[in-house]
Design an enzyme around this catalytic site. Sequence first.
Site, PDB file in Angstrom:
ATOM      1  N   ASP A  16       0.928  -1.080  -0.037  1.00 35.20           N
ATOM      2  CA  ASP A  16      -0.126   0.023   0.085  1.00 35.20           C
ATOM      3  C   ASP A  16       1.154   1.212   0.103  1.00 35.20           C
ATOM      4  O   ASP A  16       2.090   1.033   0.642  1.00 35.20           O
ATOM      5  CB  ASP A  16      -0.888  -0.039   1.204  1.00 35.20           C
ATOM      6  N   ASP A  54      -9.185  24.068   7.958  1.00 34.12           N
ATOM      7  CA  ASP A  54      -9.095  22.481   7.446  1.00 34.12           C
ATOM      8  C   ASP A  54      -8.091  21.996   8.526  1.00 34.12           C
ATOM      9  O   ASP A  54      -6.887  22.248   8.791  1.00 34.12           O
ATOM     10  CB  ASP A  54      -8.234  22.873   6.297  1.00 34.12           C
ATOM     11  N   GLU A  57      -3.174  17.775   5.329  1.00 37.36           N
ATOM     12  CA  GLU A  57      -2.860  18.524   4.218  1.00 37.36           C
ATOM     13  C   GLU A  57      -2.988  20.012   4.420  1.00 37.36           C
ATOM     14  O   GLU A  57      -2.304  20.844   4.182  1.00 37.36           O
ATOM     15  CB  GLU A  57      -3.790  18.052   2.996  1.00 37.36           C
ATOM     16  N   PHE A  84     -14.934  21.568   3.594  1.00 36.79           N
ATOM     17  CA  PHE A  84     -14.806  20.671   2.378  1.00 36.79           C
ATOM     18  C   PHE A  84     -16.058  19.838   2.387  1.00 36.79           C
ATOM     19  O   PHE A  84     -16.439  19.189   3.358  1.00 36.79           O
ATOM     20  CB  PHE A  84     -13.429  19.791   2.539  1.00 36.79           C
ATOM     21  N   SER A 129     -12.578  23.904  -0.164  1.00 35.02           N
ATOM     22  CA  SER A 129     -13.057  24.512   0.909  1.00 35.02           C
ATOM     23  C   SER A 129     -12.441  25.957   1.161  1.00 35.02           C
ATOM     24  O   SER A 129     -11.691  26.233   0.303  1.00 35.02           O
ATOM     25  CB  SER A 129     -12.557  23.732   2.460  1.00 35.02           C
ATOM     26  N   ASP A 178      -5.156  -3.905   6.060  1.00 31.63           N
ATOM     27  CA  ASP A 178      -5.803  -3.873   7.543  1.00 31.63           C
ATOM     28  C   ASP A 178      -7.433  -3.681   7.538  1.00 31.63           C
ATOM     29  O   ASP A 178      -8.029  -4.429   8.571  1.00 31.63           O
ATOM     30  CB  ASP A 178      -5.200  -2.633   8.249  1.00 31.63           C
ATOM     31  N   ASP A 227      -9.852  -5.392   2.547  1.00 35.44           N
ATOM     32  CA  ASP A 227      -8.954  -6.144   2.156  1.00 35.44           C
ATOM     33  C   ASP A 227      -8.855  -7.680   2.294  1.00 35.44           C
ATOM     34  O   ASP A 227      -7.819  -8.373   1.982  1.00 35.44           O
ATOM     35  CB  ASP A 227      -7.529  -5.668   3.078  1.00 35.44           C
TER      36      ASP A 227
END
Lengths: 694, 563
Positions: free
Chosen positions: A307, A344, A348, A377, A384, A523, A527
């Site tokens: 991943d 936010d 990020e 957002f 946003s 996880d 999956d």
Amino acid sequence: MEKKQSLMQPELLMPAIKDAFIKLDPRVQMKNPVLFVTLIGAVVTSVYVIFGIGAGSKSFEVQIAFWLWFTVLFANFAEAIAEGRGKAQAASLRKSKSTTVARLIRSGTEFQVAASELKKGDIVVCSSNDLIPGDGEVVEGIASVDESAITGESAPVIRESGGDRSAVTGGTRVISDHIKIRITADPGNSFIDLMISLVEGAKRQKTPNEIALSIVLSALTIVFLLAVATLKIFADYSGDVAGQDLSQIVTVPVLIALLVCLIPTTIGGLLSAIGISGMDRLIRRNVIATSGRAVEAAGDIDVLLLDKTGTITLGNRMATEFTAVKGVEQSRLAEVAQLASLSDETAEGRSIVVLAKERFKLRAEALQPHDAVFVPFTAQTRMSGVDISILGGKMRVLRKGAGDAIKAFVKSQGGSLPADLDQKIESIAKSGGTPLVVSEGKDVLGVIALKDIVKGGIKERFGELRKMGIRTIMITGDNPLTAAAIAAEAGLDDFMAQATPESKLQRIREEQARGHLVAMTGDGTNDAPALAQADVGVAMNTGTQAAREAGNMVDLDSNPTKLIEIVEIGKQLLMTRGSLTTFSVANDVAKYFAILPALFSLLYFSKSVGVGPLAALNVMGLESPQSAILSAVIFNALIIVALIPLALKGVAYRAVGASEVLKRNLFVYGLGGLLVPFLGIKMIDALLTAIGSV
Amino acid sequence: MELVDLFQIVFYVAVLTLLTPGLGLYMYKVFSGERTFLTPLVGWVERGGYRLTGSSSREEMTWKEYLTALLWFNFFGFLFLFLLQLMQTILPLNPQNFANVSWHSAFNTAISFMTNTNWQGYAGETTMSYLTQMAGLAVQNFVSAATGIAVFLALARGISRQSSKTLGSFWVDLNRSVVYLLLPMSFVFALVLVQQGVVQNFSPYVDVTTLEGAKQTLPMGPAASQIAIKHLGTNGGGFFNANSAHPFENPTPLTNFLQILFLLLIPAGLTYTYGKMVGSIKQGWTIYAVMAAVWVFTMIGSVASEAVSNPLLAESMSMEGKETRFGVVSSLIFSTATTLVSCGAVNAMHSSLSPLAGGIAMFNIMLGEVIFGGVGAGMYGMLIFVVLTVFLAGLMVGRTPEYLGKKIEAREMKLVMLAILAPCATILIGTAIGVSSPLGLSSLANKGPHGFSEILYAFTSATGNNGSAFAGLNANTPFYNVLLGIAMLVGRFAVLVPVLMMAGSLVQKKISPPSTGTFETDTALFGILLIAVIVIAGALTFVPALSLGPIVEHFLMLRGQSF
């Protein structure tokens, strides 16, 4: 990393010595044909000594018998010490299990029952300070749980109903809050039970390669049994035609000594210790394998599905660059981007605030909270920002978001798009970043580049894997452009962009159809099918119960990079077996040169020369027939002890191609196996002669 | 060793190496059913064969069907040959009026020719009628060789096909081997032999008076036709008792050269065929290189041993037991080739070789007849050792062992070890019975270690399906005929059956694509390891026995004592 554990810890040593004797039980020895033959040899020799059978020298035969017993005991000791390392761990696990009392909920009422009486499907409740009575899934509530009993990690983890962090393990402790758990394992099948049986090696099943190797070792034993048994007959014939009586030296105990020297006792004695210690090495890296078969399969893996997030890159994307469009100041773009991101709370968003602060010393001081209306957002708007009232009743409409969304938004405000915007967006996307477009009112100001930060050192890790012949494939939900850039940066062989659980499963099936063996980590519940399909599926301990059950290994640290170490352990396990087998067989050459001249040095004895013709084969110049035979037997016994550390540690592993590995191991264990016994037997012979034991 | 000796050795290896790819490619085409230059000539024979057996060239068999067909075919071959010998007095083509063969000799001989051993307890020119030689022995010479090739083909298909069940058809493989390969090549070779002076007629024996005035009976018969296949099919059963030392069987240095060459041709060519079949010529060349290297080692070792001065004769390179037509080195090239290749034809008496050269001849057979080995049998025997080597090497590089992408697992190892173990056990137990029984010892011509070598050699030769004799042992007794007969059966079928079972198991597996983590089997490193495994496996099993035979005899010879 595992902590350095000395082999010769007294608390491990004493029980192992005791176990070595307990394991003399023929029923235990039967399972290992090589050692069983040795045991019978020791018994027969002892009978010869005790009842005075045969014409051989008794003081010499006593010593042979003594060392044959030691050969068996040393092999038992090797197994016992490998098991001993797991037993201490198992004991502490057991403690947490036996004391648990469960609060069972049945038709709305709470009962107190012993944890061992819980069945699959029972609902129990746990409040702070309760031990979780069994493996299960949180069905209601959220709690922080201390899992140090199984992971050794003291920081508590969050477990909550729904989502991918719902699995709890019996024996761990709830620290705060209150949860309801549905039990998912019957008594005796829980995770802790599995761990106990694994670390103790009690239910250890032979792995496929181990079975194949045992067949080879058994066949070798039969070959040597025949070679030695017929040698007695050939010797009788030779003695007859030479008019000599060889019965003084070609005795049953001496032939047994020859047999035990020839059969692969070294690898036979260390075989199970190697297997147990391989499992032990995994456990000390906090990985639980459901079977030895899985560990072995890990060594065969040639395709690794990883991943992206968490394995290849740090968890979240970070802002790395502000790129303003023509005619806009970089600092203005940064200011607007910072303001638009203040509300936010994602990583990020925070990284944009931080980057603006770092680059332009902006702290958003101008913003008065009561003047601002934050626009969160949403999946629909895909942007946003914030609306700020400024003097004159005007509004500053600040937005950041996906390119298309902002473009549409600006157009709807009656603005136009700068000519160089698309090119800037594209160049960020091409280099593997995610572009976020920033606007104020009807003006587009520029683009923020969000990038995945590739983990340090990961490229080198993949380089090693490539040398080992393992192909790495990155799985990501990103678009192909971004995925390609990250894959190139991290040095992966291939990637799967816009992956879904179904496409993952499909990819694994395709690789397997082409003959590859695939490993992956995962996880989430989605999956689970892929984990089950993969040849080696490593579930994260933080994951769901479904994922943990689907995989054949669980990583307690939930560190996806661990897969690489698992592969190494699997390979090391096979390499250790192969190398010690080669060593064991190569040893036989020297033993022949010790024992054959000893047996037949008097055949066709001539007075003029003083010895028989086959004395010429005594290239080591061993003192007497007795000392030569005894030296070979002693060497054969001591080499088992000398190799125990190697069996437990595994042969040195380096990530190089197969032919390099083979060359190295052949040199060390093949050539070494040929030469070492010449030296060892000669030295033991010199020592025996010096102390006058024969 | 002199330069000219070395040149001879190099010459043989060079010629063989040059011929290998051409013949190998031809065989590959034949066995995959492609058209060859012989198709217009003999294609109708192949098609006729299918009509006769009611099969077709597209037929496919599982390993069980393949084995069943093979076993029935071999059983009837045995029965036919056995009865032929017991009834030759009432059958035609018996100009010397030979009596019926004794039951035990007939039993031994029938097994011997069916298993491609060609161990001969009898003397051909005083025992067998022309009909028995031609319709019985010569026929088995062809089909026993073809049987070996068939089993090899089945194994090669097991390795190269994936996720399948069938291994080809025994009837098709047998048919094609005989029609396109063995018959045409024997025909041409027989013509050359006749031209060189080998007899080929149905005349009664000729009485002549020699120049010295002595009376001598010259045996006659259809020899050339049988001698050609004797070499080509690595059978080795001589038309005459002296085998290729007889002037009517091997008259000139040229025939000697060709006889050595022809016994190596198909086993060598099959390495190339194998490379083509598994899709990598380099795999085939690696096996060829291993075989050629061991051959060269044993030739050099034998010559060096003959060169050791025998203090009793005060000379080295002794001519005792060797033909003046060929000389010592040619005889040693023959002796090493015939023992490595499980042919068993001889042009010198192995009993008269120096002790170590005789020991090398014996050890060559003990290696399992895998260095070139019998037609087909050598290749499938070699692949057994390849799989064992791959297993050890695979573990050492940390992966489940894989050969050409096929995983080598417990079932394969069980079969591999059975195929290695059974012949070893037969040789050791057989020799033990021989040296401990009065019936076994009464056949001995020599005492001491040499007598031991004679018995050891006999069981080794029979079990290895070699068929050469050390000489000096009277094996035409019920004791030896029966025991050696059993040894030949075990030596053939206890290898062949596991090989077919392994082929059946491998053919079902997937082929994993190679990576840098895969251990390569077409490198010099693998070749060296393979040699080491073969030699060490042979040495560890047989060194105790050899030390009481040739090795002690060698040291005694140096002390001036011989047997």
